[in-house]
Design a protein around this motif. Structure first.
Motif, mmCIF file in Angstrom:
data_model
loop_
_atom_site.group_PDB
_atom_site.id
_atom_site.type_symbol
_atom_site.label_atom_id
_atom_site.label_comp_id
_atom_site.label_asym_id
_atom_site.label_seq_id
_atom_site.Cartn_x
_atom_site.Cartn_y
_atom_site.Cartn_z
ATOM 1 N N MET A 156 0.834 -1.208 0.000
ATOM 2 C CA MET A 156 0.000 0.000 0.000
ATOM 3 C C MET A 156 0.865 1.253 0.000
ATOM 4 O O MET A 156 0.523 2.255 -0.631
ATOM 5 N N ALA A 157 1.988 1.199 0.731
ATOM 6 C CA ALA A 157 2.897 2.354 0.764
ATOM 7 C C ALA A 157 3.455 2.616 -0.629
ATOM 8 O O ALA A 157 3.578 3.770 -1.056
ATOM 9 N N GLU A 158 3.773 1.526 -1.335
ATOM 10 C CA GLU A 158 4.286 1.652 -2.703
ATOM 11 C C GLU A 158 3.172 2.192 -3.624
ATOM 12 O O GLU A 158 3.427 3.069 -4.462
ATOM 13 N N ALA A 159 1.954 1.678 -3.416
ATOM 14 C CA ALA A 159 0.812 2.146 -4.216
ATOM 15 C C ALA A 159 0.569 3.630 -3.978
ATOM 16 O O ALA A 159 0.236 4.378 -4.903
ATOM 17 N N ARG A 160 0.760 4.057 -2.721
ATOM 18 C CA ARG A 160 0.585 5.470 -2.381
ATOM 19 C C ARG A 160 1.604 6.331 -3.130
ATOM 20 O O ARG A 160 1.268 7.387 -3.658
ATOM 21 N N ARG A 161 2.844 5.824 -3.206
ATOM 22 C CA ARG A 161 3.899 6.555 -3.906
ATOM 23 C C ARG A 161 3.538 6.709 -5.396
ATOM 24 O O ARG A 161 3.669 7.780 -5.976
ATOM 25 N N VAL A 162 3.055 5.603 -5.980
ATOM 26 C CA VAL A 162 2.651 5.631 -7.394
ATOM 27 C C VAL A 162 1.468 6.582 -7.585
ATOM 28 O O VAL A 162 1.430 7.362 -8.551
#
Lengths: 69, 179
Positions: B165-171
């Motif tokens: 989710m943290a990676e998705a947030r960055r994207v």
């Protein structure tokens, strides 16, 4: 940034309002305003295609590279 | 991009359920320890006590054991509160916010800590509950069962999802900068 967006110039040349362009290409006026002021990270090819079609211009008419800008 | 109304309403429901769990878990735990003989109808299974919890155990020992039990209950409450926070943020459409990532991360940490806390407190709880049995019958029980393995696995899954989710947030943040 070295990339300058000349969308204002093209809108003036085509005598088109920002609101009209935003409606034609299907983005919000707020996003179009951000694009005009160059406060975006990037422009999607899809958006660029729609703007070029609406203003009958080339991407080079809208974007300019100024190394010292 | 707006979140679908179905996700918003489901998240609201889950936030309420998490809040209900947050309030019910400690209440039921207290009830089970205070009235062990009349709480079977609840079918609230505390299988990690390592000793029999019944009305023959004096109240003061049960209360001390309850205090120890609240270490793991506390972590469960933390997990449920974090879940409530997470679903409240989802119900507001804040799917990729920093707060949502923090809440999901806290759920995983609470689950991990809960397994460790339960394991550590099992010794004192079993000793306290078996203490009234007298010398030679008192014992300290320590166990790590399939339930604990399942909880650890669940915590690991939630932790990995939190990282994704943290990676998705960055994207999502990067996408938000594109027109």
């Amino acid at each position: 940034m070295a990339i300058v967006v000349n969308l204002d110039v093209m809108l003036a040349k085509r005598k088109m309002r920002s609101k009209e362009l935003a409606e034609t290409i299907g983005i919000t006026e707020a996003n179009l305003s951000l694009l005009k002021s160059g406060k975006v990270k990037g422009v999607r090819f899809e958006t660029l295609d729609k703007i070029c079609a609406a203003l009958q211009c080339q991407p080079g008419d809208l974007l300019e590279h100024r190394p010292d800008a | 991009m707006p979140v679908s109304p179905r996700i918003l309403s489901l998240s609201r429901l889950m936030a309420w359920l998490s809040l209900a769990g947050f309030l019910l878990v400690p209440a039921i735990t207290i009830y089970v320890f205070v009235y062990p003989d009349t709480s079977q109808w609840l079918m609230f299974n505390i299988d990690h006590l390592g000793a029999t919890l019944n009305g023959k155990v004096p109240m003061n020992f049960r209360l001390m054991a309850l205090l120890c039990e609240f270490v793991s209950v506390g972590f469960t409450m933390w997990a449920l509160w974090s879940l409530r926070r997470l679903f409240t943020l989802y119900s507001r459409g804040e799917v990729f916010s920093a707060g949502a990532f923090r809440a999901l991360n806290n759920v995983a940490l609470a689950l991990f800590a809960g397994v460790v806390g339960t394991f550590i407190m099992q010794g004192p709880i079993s000793y306290l509950l078996s203490y009234p049995l007298g010398a030679g019958h008192r014992y300290i029980s320590l166990g790590f069962g399939s339930g604990d393995v399942a909880n650890l696995f669940l915590a690991g899954v939630v932790l990995v999802i939190a990282r994704v989710m943290a990676e998705a947030r960055r994207v999502a943040e990067e996408n938000a900068g594109f027109v």
